[in-house]
Design a protein around this motif. Structure first.
Motif, mmCIF file in Angstrom:
data_model
loop_
_atom_site.group_PDB
_atom_site.id
_atom_site.type_symbol
_atom_site.label_atom_id
_atom_site.label_comp_id
_atom_site.label_asym_id
_atom_site.label_seq_id
_atom_site.Cartn_x
_atom_site.Cartn_y
_atom_site.Cartn_z
ATOM 1 N N UNK A 21 0.836 -1.201 0.000
ATOM 2 C CA UNK A 21 0.000 0.000 0.000
ATOM 3 C C UNK A 21 0.871 1.250 0.000
ATOM 4 N N UNK A 22 1.943 1.243 0.767
ATOM 5 C CA UNK A 22 2.850 2.397 0.780
ATOM 6 C C UNK A 22 3.508 2.578 -0.583
ATOM 7 N N UNK A 23 3.899 1.475 -1.219
ATOM 8 C CA UNK A 23 4.498 1.560 -2.550
ATOM 9 C C UNK A 23 3.505 2.066 -3.576
ATOM 10 N N UNK A 24 2.264 1.593 -3.520
ATOM 11 C CA UNK A 24 1.243 2.056 -4.458
ATOM 12 C C UNK A 24 0.951 3.538 -4.235
ATOM 13 N N UNK A 25 0.912 3.966 -2.978
ATOM 14 C CA UNK A 25 0.672 5.386 -2.684
ATOM 15 C C UNK A 25 1.808 6.254 -3.228
ATOM 16 N N UNK A 26 3.046 5.769 -3.100
ATOM 17 C CA UNK A 26 4.191 6.517 -3.626
ATOM 18 C C UNK A 26 4.129 6.585 -5.143
ATOM 19 N N UNK A 27 3.752 5.523 -5.806
ATOM 20 C CA UNK A 27 3.658 5.526 -7.267
ATOM 21 C C UNK A 27 2.532 6.454 -7.737
ATOM 22 N N UNK A 28 1.421 6.424 -7.076
ATOM 23 C CA UNK A 28 0.300 7.292 -7.458
ATOM 24 C C UNK A 28 0.663 8.748 -7.216
ATOM 25 N N UNK A 29 1.334 9.015 -6.092
ATOM 26 C CA UNK A 29 1.757 10.389 -5.793
ATOM 27 C C UNK A 29 2.764 10.906 -6.824
ATOM 28 N N UNK A 30 3.663 10.047 -7.273
ATOM 29 C CA UNK A 30 4.671 10.439 -8.256
ATOM 30 C C UNK A 30 4.032 10.635 -9.632
#
Length: 81
Positions: free
Chosen positions: A69-78
């Motif tokens: 979830x943290x990785x997906x949030x970072x990808x979406x934010x980027x």
């Protein structure tokens, strides 16, 4: 008086008591009870270990889900920048 006459007196006067055999039988019964108790306790330990294993796997899956979830949030934010 070594021969037992039918109906005369107590059987304990004529029959010998085998103390060694009685002791062996008593020890065998004690060992059977100890073995049963050991099997019961090992069954309890096995059940506890299974519950512990489930808890560990639940923790591992939870940590993996959190990191994904943290990785997906970072990808979406980027991607939105």
């Amino acid at each position: 008086m070594s021969a037992r006459r039918e109906g005369a007196g107590s059987r304990f006067l004529y029959d010998s008591f085998d103390a060694a055999q009685a002791r062996i039988e008593a020890n065998e019964r004690v060992m059977q009870e100890r073995w049963a108790a050991l099997e019961f306790r090992l069954g309890q330990i096995d059940a506890v270990l299974e519950r512990l294993e489930r808890r560990i796997w639940l923790g591992v899956c939870g940590l993996t889900a959190f990191l994904l979830a943290q990785g997906a949030e970072a990808l979406i934010g980027a991607a939105l920048r």
